[in-house]
Scaffold this motif. Structure first.
Motif, PDB file in Angstrom:
ATOM      1  N   THR A 192      46.718  29.723  40.615  1.00  0.00           N
ATOM      2  CA  THR A 192      47.660  30.269  41.597  1.00  0.00           C
ATOM      3  C   THR A 192      48.623  31.243  40.933  1.00  0.00           C
ATOM      4  N   ARG A 193      49.189  30.863  39.805  1.00  0.00           N
ATOM      5  CA  ARG A 193      50.113  31.770  39.101  1.00  0.00           C
ATOM      6  C   ARG A 193      49.408  33.033  38.646  1.00  0.00           C
ATOM      7  N   ALA A 194      48.204  32.883  38.125  1.00  0.00           N
ATOM      8  CA  ALA A 194      47.457  34.051  37.655  1.00  0.00           C
ATOM      9  C   ALA A 194      47.129  34.987  38.815  1.00  0.00           C
ATOM     10  N   ASP A 250      50.257  36.865  39.937  1.00  0.00           N
ATOM     11  CA  ASP A 250      50.555  37.938  38.980  1.00  0.00           C
ATOM     12  C   ASP A 250      49.559  39.088  39.126  1.00  0.00           C
ATOM     13  N   PHE A 251      48.287  38.741  39.267  1.00  0.00           N
ATOM     14  CA  PHE A 251      47.248  39.750  39.391  1.00  0.00           C
ATOM     15  C   PHE A 251      47.466  40.607  40.641  1.00  0.00           C
ATOM     16  N   LEU A 252      47.852  39.981  41.745  1.00  0.00           N
ATOM     17  CA  LEU A 252      48.054  40.710  42.998  1.00  0.00           C
ATOM     18  C   LEU A 252      49.246  41.654  42.929  1.00  0.00           C
ATOM     19  N   SER A 253      50.155  41.435  41.987  1.00  0.00           N
ATOM     20  CA  SER A 253      51.240  42.403  41.798  1.00  0.00           C
ATOM     21  C   SER A 253      50.760  43.615  40.989  1.00  0.00           C
ATOM     22  N   LEU A 254      49.713  43.440  40.195  1.00  0.00           N
ATOM     23  CA  LEU A 254      49.113  44.547  39.437  1.00  0.00           C
ATOM     24  C   LEU A 254      48.090  45.300  40.278  1.00  0.00           C
ATOM     25  N   GLU A 255      47.310  44.556  41.017  1.00  0.00           N
ATOM     26  CA  GLU A 255      46.216  45.109  41.814  1.00  0.00           C
ATOM     27  C   GLU A 255      46.667  45.119  43.267  1.00  0.00           C
ATOM     28  N   THR A 256      47.146  46.271  43.730  1.00  0.00           N
ATOM     29  CA  THR A 256      47.823  46.331  45.029  1.00  0.00           C
ATOM     30  C   THR A 256      46.936  46.803  46.172  1.00  0.00           C
ATOM     31  N   ILE A 257      45.652  47.031  45.924  1.00  0.00           N
ATOM     32  CA  ILE A 257      44.752  47.445  47.007  1.00  0.00           C
ATOM     33  C   ILE A 257      44.697  46.342  48.069  1.00  0.00           C
ATOM     34  N   ARG A 258      44.814  46.742  49.329  1.00  0.00           N
ATOM     35  CA  ARG A 258      44.733  45.822  50.453  1.00  0.00           C
ATOM     36  C   ARG A 258      43.960  46.507  51.570  1.00  0.00           C
ATOM     37  N   PRO A 259      43.204  45.793  52.344  1.00  0.00           N
ATOM     38  CA  PRO A 259      43.013  44.353  52.192  1.00  0.00           C
ATOM     39  C   PRO A 259      42.169  44.051  50.957  1.00  0.00           C
ATOM     40  N   ILE A 260      42.285  42.830  50.513  1.00  0.00           N
ATOM     41  CA  ILE A 260      41.466  42.333  49.421  1.00  0.00           C
ATOM     42  C   ILE A 260      40.905  40.985  49.860  1.00  0.00           C
ATOM     43  N   PHE A 262      32.254  26.361  50.542  1.00  0.00           N
ATOM     44  CA  PHE A 262      32.878  25.537  51.581  1.00  0.00           C
ATOM     45  C   PHE A 262      33.527  24.269  51.030  1.00  0.00           C
ATOM     46  N   ASP A 263      33.026  23.742  49.923  1.00  0.00           N
ATOM     47  CA  ASP A 263      33.541  22.478  49.388  1.00  0.00           C
ATOM     48  C   ASP A 263      34.425  22.653  48.149  1.00  0.00           C
ATOM     49  N   ASN A 264      34.767  23.899  47.833  1.00  0.00           N
ATOM     50  CA  ASN A 264      35.647  24.163  46.696  1.00  0.00           C
ATOM     51  C   ASN A 264      37.095  24.188  47.204  1.00  0.00           C
ATOM     52  N   ILE A 265      37.606  23.003  47.463  1.00  0.00           N
ATOM     53  CA  ILE A 265      38.938  22.839  48.066  1.00  0.00           C
ATOM     54  C   ILE A 265      40.026  23.421  47.163  1.00  0.00           C
ATOM     55  N   GLY A 266      39.908  23.224  45.861  1.00  0.00           N
ATOM     56  CA  GLY A 266      40.910  23.746  44.929  1.00  0.00           C
ATOM     57  C   GLY A 266      41.047  25.250  45.031  1.00  0.00           C
ATOM     58  N   SER A 267      39.936  25.947  45.050  1.00  0.00           N
ATOM     59  CA  SER A 267      39.984  27.407  45.134  1.00  0.00           C
ATOM     60  C   SER A 267      40.469  27.869  46.507  1.00  0.00           C
ATOM     61  N   VAL A 312      44.167  27.727  46.291  1.00  0.00           N
ATOM     62  CA  VAL A 312      44.691  28.837  45.490  1.00  0.00           C
ATOM     63  C   VAL A 312      44.830  30.074  46.366  1.00  0.00           C
ATOM     64  N   LEU A 313      43.767  30.412  47.084  1.00  0.00           N
ATOM     65  CA  LEU A 313      43.815  31.599  47.941  1.00  0.00           C
ATOM     66  C   LEU A 313      44.905  31.466  49.002  1.00  0.00           C
ATOM     67  N   GLU A 314      44.968  30.325  49.662  1.00  0.00           N
ATOM     68  CA  GLU A 314      45.967  30.121  50.712  1.00  0.00           C
ATOM     69  C   GLU A 314      47.383  30.161  50.140  1.00  0.00           C
ATOM     70  N   ASN A 315      47.598  29.602  48.963  1.00  0.00           N
ATOM     71  CA  ASN A 315      48.923  29.628  48.323  1.00  0.00           C
ATOM     72  C   ASN A 315      49.357  31.048  47.955  1.00  0.00           C
ATOM     73  N   CYS A 316      48.393  31.952  47.871  1.00  0.00           N
ATOM     74  CA  CYS A 316      48.690  33.347  47.533  1.00  0.00           C
ATOM     75  C   CYS A 316      48.685  34.253  48.757  1.00  0.00           C
ATOM     76  N   GLY A 317      48.652  33.658  49.954  1.00  0.00           N
ATOM     77  CA  GLY A 317      48.765  34.423  51.185  1.00  0.00           C
ATOM     78  C   GLY A 317      47.466  34.840  51.833  1.00  0.00           C
ATOM     79  N   PHE A 318      46.336  34.478  51.261  1.00  0.00           N
ATOM     80  CA  PHE A 318      45.047  34.801  51.875  1.00  0.00           C
ATOM     81  C   PHE A 318      44.855  33.935  53.121  1.00  0.00           C
ATOM     82  N   VAL A 319      44.189  34.515  54.110  1.00  0.00           N
ATOM     83  CA  VAL A 319      43.914  33.832  55.364  1.00  0.00           C
ATOM     84  C   VAL A 319      42.398  33.752  55.550  1.00  0.00           C
ATOM     85  N   LYS A 320      41.914  32.575  55.932  1.00  0.00           N
ATOM     86  CA  LYS A 320      40.481  32.412  56.191  1.00  0.00           C
ATOM     87  C   LYS A 320      40.130  33.194  57.441  1.00  0.00           C
ATOM     88  N   ILE A 321      39.169  34.113  57.320  1.00  0.00           N
ATOM     89  CA  ILE A 321      38.804  34.969  58.452  1.00  0.00           C
ATOM     90  C   ILE A 321      37.372  34.745  58.923  1.00  0.00           C
TER      91      ILE A 321
END
Length: 162
Positions: free
Chosen positions: A101-103, A106-116, A122-127, A130-139
């Motif tokens: 999550t921290r990485a 930090d990476f998203l502040s360097l790599e500013t292209i959006r959308p990304i 489906f069963d990788n709950i940890g990942s 991580v995405l949700e904690n960084c503002g990603f939305v399941k689409i």
């Protein structure tokens, strides 16, 4: 090492990092959760040849993740068609410490292209967290052949705007 008392650094990946990254992706549990790995991920020469080419590809931003100066993972932005996607890999022995999550933040502040976009088994709950904690939305979701599982599985698609 706890979630708060470590120095996380991202730096441009160099060729000598690839040996360590290769060893990380050999972990059976990590490979299973990543699911959509290369069919030649166990072939060290093929791995090094493939990823060394990426180091000089201008559309790919490869970063190595370090904790207190030790390589613990990798993170990258790459393009599939016109879409920017992210990928990351944390050494199994460092899971559960908030490093991904921290990485990614930090990476998203360097790599500013959006959308990304980010894709995750489906069963990788940890990942997914991580995405949700960084503002990603399941689409959405997709199905594809997961080399690490030798089966077709569902993967979730995430997007980060703005």
């Amino acid at each position: 090492m706890d979630n708060h008392n470590f120095q996380l650094t991202l730096r441009q990946t160099i060729f000598t990092d690839l040996e360590t990254h290769y060893r990380f992706q050999l972990n059976e549990e990590a490979n299973h959760l990543a699911a959509f790995t290369s069919s030649s991920s166990l072939d060290k020469e093929a791995y090094l040849e493939k990823y060394s080419k990426f180091l000089s590809e201008p559309s790919i931003n490869n970063q190595t993740i370090l904790i207190d100066g030790t390589i613990v993972g990798s993170i990258a932005k790459f393009l599939i068609g016109e879409d920017a996607e992210i990928t990351y890999w944390i050494d199994r022995k460092f899971w559960g410490r908030g490093i991904a999550t921290r990485a990614l933040k930090d990476f998203l502040s360097l790599e500013t292209i959006r959308p990304i976009y980010g894709r995750v088994a489906f069963d990788n709950i940890g990942s997914q967290k991580v995405l949700e904690n960084c503002g990603f939305v399941k689409i959405g979701a997709d199905r594809g052949f997961a080399n690490a599982r030798q089966a077709e599985i569902e993967e979730f698609i995430y997007r980060l705007d703005g």
